[in-house]
Motif scaffolding. Structure first.
Motif, PDB file in Angstrom:
ATOM      1  N   GLN A   1      49.001  29.681  56.267  1.00  0.00           N
ATOM      2  CA  GLN A   1      49.287  29.644  54.835  1.00  0.00           C
ATOM      3  C   GLN A   1      49.032  31.013  54.215  1.00  0.00           C
ATOM      4  OE1 GLN A   1      46.731  26.388  53.517  1.00  0.00           O
ATOM      5  NE2 GLN A   1      48.591  25.280  53.002  1.00  0.00           N
ATOM      6  N   LYS A   2      49.800  31.302  53.175  1.00  0.00           N
ATOM      7  CA  LYS A   2      49.628  32.570  52.460  1.00  0.00           C
ATOM      8  C   LYS A   2      48.279  32.576  51.748  1.00  0.00           C
ATOM      9  CE  LYS A   2      51.741  35.332  48.735  1.00  0.00           C
ATOM     10  NZ  LYS A   2      50.749  36.344  48.875  1.00  0.00           N
ATOM     11  N   GLU A   3      47.593  33.682  51.876  1.00  0.00           N
ATOM     12  CA  GLU A   3      46.328  33.872  51.179  1.00  0.00           C
ATOM     13  C   GLU A   3      46.605  34.585  49.851  1.00  0.00           C
ATOM     14  OE1 GLU A   3      42.913  33.116  52.019  1.00  0.00           O
ATOM     15  OE2 GLU A   3      43.918  31.750  53.398  1.00  0.00           O
ATOM     16  N   HIS A   4      46.012  34.072  48.797  1.00  0.00           N
ATOM     17  CA  HIS A   4      46.183  34.649  47.465  1.00  0.00           C
ATOM     18  C   HIS A   4      44.902  35.375  47.070  1.00  0.00           C
ATOM     19  CE1 HIS A   4      49.868  32.335  46.935  1.00  0.00           C
ATOM     20  NE2 HIS A   4      49.210  31.339  47.506  1.00  0.00           N
ATOM     21  N   SER A   5      45.044  36.561  46.518  1.00  0.00           N
ATOM     22  CA  SER A   5      43.913  37.342  46.039  1.00  0.00           C
ATOM     23  C   SER A   5      43.572  36.900  44.621  1.00  0.00           C
ATOM     24  CB  SER A   5      44.275  38.824  46.061  1.00  0.00           C
ATOM     25  OG  SER A   5      43.204  39.582  45.558  1.00  0.00           O
ATOM     26  N   ILE A   6      42.290  36.613  44.380  1.00  0.00           N
ATOM     27  CA  ILE A   6      41.886  36.110  43.062  1.00  0.00           C
ATOM     28  C   ILE A   6      40.638  36.821  42.553  1.00  0.00           C
ATOM     29  CG2 ILE A   6      42.878  33.825  43.474  1.00  0.00           C
ATOM     30  CD1 ILE A   6      39.901  32.917  43.857  1.00  0.00           C
TER      31      ILE A   6
ATOM     32  N   THR B   1      39.786  35.397  48.403  1.00  0.00           N
ATOM     33  CA  THR B   1      41.128  34.939  48.725  1.00  0.00           C
ATOM     34  C   THR B   1      41.092  33.433  48.926  1.00  0.00           C
ATOM     35  OG1 THR B   1      40.820  35.364  51.084  1.00  0.00           O
ATOM     36  CG2 THR B   1      41.817  37.126  49.783  1.00  0.00           C
ATOM     37  N   THR B   2      42.245  32.808  48.704  1.00  0.00           N
ATOM     38  CA  THR B   2      42.367  31.368  48.859  1.00  0.00           C
ATOM     39  C   THR B   2      43.796  31.022  49.249  1.00  0.00           C
ATOM     40  OG1 THR B   2      42.058  29.211  47.786  1.00  0.00           O
ATOM     41  CG2 THR B   2      42.901  30.991  46.402  1.00  0.00           C
ATOM     42  N   ALA B   3      43.938  29.911  49.953  1.00  0.00           N
ATOM     43  CA  ALA B   3      45.264  29.382  50.258  1.00  0.00           C
ATOM     44  C   ALA B   3      45.690  28.365  49.200  1.00  0.00           C
ATOM     45  CB  ALA B   3      45.271  28.732  51.643  1.00  0.00           C
ATOM     46  N   LEU B   4      44.777  28.023  48.280  1.00  0.00           N
ATOM     47  CA  LEU B   4      45.092  27.046  47.239  1.00  0.00           C
ATOM     48  C   LEU B   4      46.113  27.607  46.258  1.00  0.00           C
ATOM     49  CD1 LEU B   4      41.535  25.699  46.308  1.00  0.00           C
ATOM     50  CD2 LEU B   4      43.245  24.611  47.782  1.00  0.00           C
ATOM     51  N   GLY B   5      46.988  26.744  45.777  1.00  0.00           N
ATOM     52  CA  GLY B   5      47.896  27.124  44.709  1.00  0.00           C
ATOM     53  C   GLY B   5      47.113  27.346  43.427  1.00  0.00           C
ATOM     54  N   GLU B   6      47.712  28.051  42.496  1.00  0.00           N
ATOM     55  CA  GLU B   6      47.021  28.409  41.254  1.00  0.00           C
ATOM     56  C   GLU B   6      46.543  27.184  40.468  1.00  0.00           C
ATOM     57  OE1 GLU B   6      47.934  31.183  37.354  1.00  0.00           O
ATOM     58  OE2 GLU B   6      49.304  31.217  39.056  1.00  0.00           O
TER      59      GLU B   6
ATOM     60  N   GLN C   1      42.389  36.446  37.520  1.00  0.00           N
ATOM     61  CA  GLN C   1      43.598  36.974  38.155  1.00  0.00           C
ATOM     62  C   GLN C   1      43.926  36.158  39.397  1.00  0.00           C
ATOM     63  OE1 GLN C   1      43.943  41.231  38.188  1.00  0.00           O
ATOM     64  NE2 GLN C   1      45.022  41.226  40.136  1.00  0.00           N
ATOM     65  N   TYR C   2      45.223  35.866  39.546  1.00  0.00           N
ATOM     66  CA  TYR C   2      45.746  35.176  40.724  1.00  0.00           C
ATOM     67  C   TYR C   2      46.897  36.030  41.235  1.00  0.00           C
ATOM     68  CZ  TYR C   2      47.419  31.320  43.651  1.00  0.00           C
ATOM     69  OH  TYR C   2      47.796  30.537  44.712  1.00  0.00           O
ATOM     70  N   ASP C   3      46.704  36.614  42.412  1.00  0.00           N
ATOM     71  CA  ASP C   3      47.615  37.641  42.914  1.00  0.00           C
ATOM     72  C   ASP C   3      47.760  38.720  41.834  1.00  0.00           C
ATOM     73  OD1 ASP C   3      47.897  36.572  45.469  1.00  0.00           O
ATOM     74  OD2 ASP C   3      49.599  35.327  44.899  1.00  0.00           O
ATOM     75  N   ASN C   4      48.949  38.982  41.344  1.00  0.00           N
ATOM     76  CA  ASN C   4      49.115  40.032  40.326  1.00  0.00           C
ATOM     77  C   ASN C   4      49.190  39.490  38.900  1.00  0.00           C
ATOM     78  OD1 ASN C   4      49.144  42.191  42.182  1.00  0.00           O
ATOM     79  ND2 ASN C   4      51.250  41.687  42.725  1.00  0.00           N
ATOM     80  N   GLN C   5      48.966  38.182  38.723  1.00  0.00           N
ATOM     81  CA  GLN C   5      49.070  37.555  37.407  1.00  0.00           C
ATOM     82  C   GLN C   5      47.695  37.481  36.740  1.00  0.00           C
ATOM     83  OE1 GLN C   5      51.926  36.473  35.787  1.00  0.00           O
ATOM     84  NE2 GLN C   5      50.562  36.152  34.063  1.00  0.00           N
ATOM     85  N   ARG C   6      47.552  38.167  35.612  1.00  0.00           N
ATOM     86  CA  ARG C   6      46.285  38.120  34.864  1.00  0.00           C
ATOM     87  C   ARG C   6      46.264  36.937  33.908  1.00  0.00           C
ATOM     88  NH1 ARG C   6      44.157  44.117  33.105  1.00  0.00           N
ATOM     89  NH2 ARG C   6      43.684  44.815  35.217  1.00  0.00           N
TER      90      ARG C   6
END
Length: 123
Positions: free
Chosen positions: A3-8, A63-68, A100-105
């Motif tokens: 799964q894609k990891e999201h930076s938070i 990082t997380t694989a969870l959706g926003e 922040q979730y990926d590039n979204q503040r």
């Protein structure tokens, strides 16, 4: 398939039993996220609050694989589990805000607060 990891980035804050509540929140976030890093914690004066107790503030990057949406739900459930209520007396056992979730503040006003500006460089 991995799964894609999201930076938070998450903001932590407490104005009641600050040290203990922040420690419990850090433990929960360490279990929830991977590649977790916490900044130092700093005290700030309350803004727009009837109570005068200072807040202890800290930032967390991970990082997380969870959706926003699911991540936000999990953060709110974590707040409740750690004693957060939304009463009118100004007590905040713990506040966990997704900045922040990926590039979204998110919480754009918080990005203007001095503690965020001061601590972000530690991430």
């Amino acid at each position: 398939m991995k799964q894609k990891e999201h930076s938070i980035i998450i903001s932590l804050a407490s104005n009641e039993n600050q040290e203990a509540n922040m420690e419990r929140a850090r433990e929960q976030l360490t279990q929830l996220l991977t590649e977790v890093h916490f900044t130092s914690a700093i005290c700030t004066e309350p803004v727009n609050c009837s109570r005068k107790e200072p807040y202890l503030n800290q930032l967390c990057k991970g990082t997380t694989a969870l959706g926003e949406g699911l991540l936000c739900e999990v953060l709110k459930e974590t707040e409740k589990r750690l004693g957060r209520t939304h009463n009118e007396d100004g007590i905040v056992a713990i506040d966990l805000d997704l900045l922040q979730y990926d590039n979204q503040r998110h919480h754009l006003r918080d990005w203007e607060r001095n503690y965020v500006k001061d601590l972000i460089s530690e991430l």
